[in-house]
Write a protein that holds these residues in place. Sequence first.
Motif, PDB file in Angstrom:
ATOM      1  N   THR A  58       6.315   2.016  -2.167  1.00  0.00           N
ATOM      2  CA  THR A  58       7.391   1.710  -1.224  1.00  0.00           C
ATOM      3  C   THR A  58       8.655   2.461  -1.626  1.00  0.00           C
ATOM      4  O   THR A  58       9.362   3.038  -0.777  1.00  0.00           O
ATOM      5  CB  THR A  58       7.670   0.196  -1.179  1.00  0.00           C
ATOM      6  N   ILE A  59       8.937   2.485  -2.926  1.00  0.00           N
ATOM      7  CA  ILE A  59      10.111   3.216  -3.430  1.00  0.00           C
ATOM      8  C   ILE A  59       9.908   4.717  -3.284  1.00  0.00           C
ATOM      9  O   ILE A  59      10.811   5.435  -2.826  1.00  0.00           O
ATOM     10  CB  ILE A  59      10.386   2.831  -4.895  1.00  0.00           C
ATOM     11  N   ALA A 120      13.016  -2.680  -1.882  1.00  0.00           N
ATOM     12  CA  ALA A 120      11.580  -2.409  -1.860  1.00  0.00           C
ATOM     13  C   ALA A 120      10.771  -3.704  -1.804  1.00  0.00           C
ATOM     14  O   ALA A 120       9.763  -3.782  -1.085  1.00  0.00           O
ATOM     15  CB  ALA A 120      11.185  -1.590  -3.088  1.00  0.00           C
ATOM     16  N   ILE A 121      11.187  -4.712  -2.552  1.00  0.00           N
ATOM     17  CA  ILE A 121      10.499  -6.002  -2.525  1.00  0.00           C
ATOM     18  C   ILE A 121      10.561  -6.599  -1.115  1.00  0.00           C
ATOM     19  O   ILE A 121       9.547  -7.059  -0.565  1.00  0.00           O
ATOM     20  CB  ILE A 121      11.117  -6.982  -3.540  1.00  0.00           C
ATOM     21  N   HIS A 122      11.745  -6.582  -0.528  1.00  0.00           N
ATOM     22  CA  HIS A 122      11.916  -7.137   0.817  1.00  0.00           C
ATOM     23  C   HIS A 122      11.084  -6.349   1.833  1.00  0.00           C
ATOM     24  O   HIS A 122      10.395  -6.948   2.688  1.00  0.00           O
ATOM     25  CB  HIS A 122      13.396  -7.101   1.210  1.00  0.00           C
ATOM     26  N   THR A 123      11.123  -5.033   1.743  1.00  0.00           N
ATOM     27  CA  THR A 123      10.412  -4.179   2.694  1.00  0.00           C
ATOM     28  C   THR A 123       8.904  -4.372   2.595  1.00  0.00           C
ATOM     29  O   THR A 123       8.209  -4.508   3.609  1.00  0.00           O
ATOM     30  CB  THR A 123      10.777  -2.707   2.449  1.00  0.00           C
ATOM     31  N   ALA A 124       8.381  -4.372   1.370  1.00  0.00           N
ATOM     32  CA  ALA A 124       6.935  -4.544   1.181  1.00  0.00           C
ATOM     33  C   ALA A 124       6.479  -5.929   1.636  1.00  0.00           C
ATOM     34  O   ALA A 124       5.399  -6.081   2.224  1.00  0.00           O
ATOM     35  CB  ALA A 124       6.572  -4.321  -0.279  1.00  0.00           C
ATOM     36  N   THR A 125       7.300  -6.934   1.376  1.00  0.00           N
ATOM     37  CA  THR A 125       6.969  -8.300   1.793  1.00  0.00           C
ATOM     38  C   THR A 125       6.854  -8.389   3.309  1.00  0.00           C
ATOM     39  O   THR A 125       5.909  -8.999   3.840  1.00  0.00           O
ATOM     40  CB  THR A 125       8.034  -9.291   1.286  1.00  0.00           C
ATOM     41  N   GLN A 126       7.805  -7.774   4.007  1.00  0.00           N
ATOM     42  CA  GLN A 126       7.783  -7.795   5.464  1.00  0.00           C
ATOM     43  C   GLN A 126       6.621  -6.986   6.031  1.00  0.00           C
ATOM     44  O   GLN A 126       5.959  -7.407   6.993  1.00  0.00           O
ATOM     45  CB  GLN A 126       9.113  -7.233   6.002  1.00  0.00           C
ATOM     46  N   PHE A 132       5.507 -10.726  -3.136  1.00  0.00           N
ATOM     47  CA  PHE A 132       5.735  -9.808  -4.252  1.00  0.00           C
ATOM     48  C   PHE A 132       6.753 -10.371  -5.248  1.00  0.00           C
ATOM     49  O   PHE A 132       7.338  -9.626  -6.035  1.00  0.00           O
ATOM     50  CB  PHE A 132       6.223  -8.448  -3.731  1.00  0.00           C
ATOM     51  N   SER A 133       6.940 -11.676  -5.235  1.00  0.00           N
ATOM     52  CA  SER A 133       7.961 -12.283  -6.081  1.00  0.00           C
ATOM     53  C   SER A 133       7.646 -12.174  -7.569  1.00  0.00           C
ATOM     54  O   SER A 133       8.549 -12.343  -8.403  1.00  0.00           O
ATOM     55  CB  SER A 133       8.162 -13.752  -5.700  1.00  0.00           C
ATOM     56  N   ARG A 134       6.387 -11.895  -7.932  1.00  0.00           N
ATOM     57  CA  ARG A 134       6.038 -11.740  -9.351  1.00  0.00           C
ATOM     58  C   ARG A 134       6.549 -10.431  -9.933  1.00  0.00           C
ATOM     59  O   ARG A 134       6.638 -10.286 -11.160  1.00  0.00           O
ATOM     60  CB  ARG A 134       4.521 -11.818  -9.545  1.00  0.00           C
ATOM     61  N   VAL A 135       6.835  -9.469  -9.090  1.00  0.00           N
ATOM     62  CA  VAL A 135       7.270  -8.152  -9.571  1.00  0.00           C
ATOM     63  C   VAL A 135       8.730  -8.229 -10.011  1.00  0.00           C
ATOM     64  O   VAL A 135       9.587  -8.725  -9.281  1.00  0.00           O
ATOM     65  CB  VAL A 135       7.102  -7.075  -8.491  1.00  0.00           C
TER      66      VAL A 135
END
Length: 211
Positions: A58-59, A120-126, A132-135
């Motif tokens: 994602t990044i 990136a966390i927000h984008t991948a989650t959506q 992806f909260s473990r990352v």
Amino acid sequence: MTFDYKKEYKEFYMPKKKPNIITIPPMNYLAVKGKGNPNDKNGDYQQTISLLYNIAYTIKMSYKSSYQIDGFFQYVVPPLEGFWWQEGVKGMDYQRKDDLQFISLIRLPDFVKKEDFDWAIHTATQKKKQDFSRVEFLTYDEGLCVQCMHIGSYDNEPQTVSLMHEYMESMGYDLDIHDHRFHHEIYLSDPRKAKVENLKTVIRHPIKKKL
């Protein structure tokens, strides 16, 4: 030309097949903590790898989105890494894989800041409809270490580790593995594609000067 960390920082990723002493500077990583036998096909380790690569790519592909990372340049995603430990064991007991605890890691380019990670966390989650909260965004200062390239099965690592420890002691160092300094592996080969005897793994152990 696409920036490749393995080629640009060979001292970190391509050591020789004999031990050497090195100081590793602070680096930023994507990190996921887990536990259990890494050979379990449906185990926690495989899940952590999937989480890491989703965020890493994602990044990497952010330049194709409306979100622009300051200082971004094209790069090859660095290799998968892992910190490994077992409670009550200094070093590694390769016969007790079910007791392993680990932090799976992928290095981040220096231009990636915490706010870029959060995006990136927000984008991948959506996009993936996945948690992806473990990352985590981890900054780690590894410091003084002994390292060596290991060729072959992961189960044969003790032979390379013994050479590393003999070398560090001959150079006046002690092993310094504890709660915040770990057995470290960097995986340069894909075990799904490479023959076991050809697997390349950087093994790194923290050390300190003898008193």
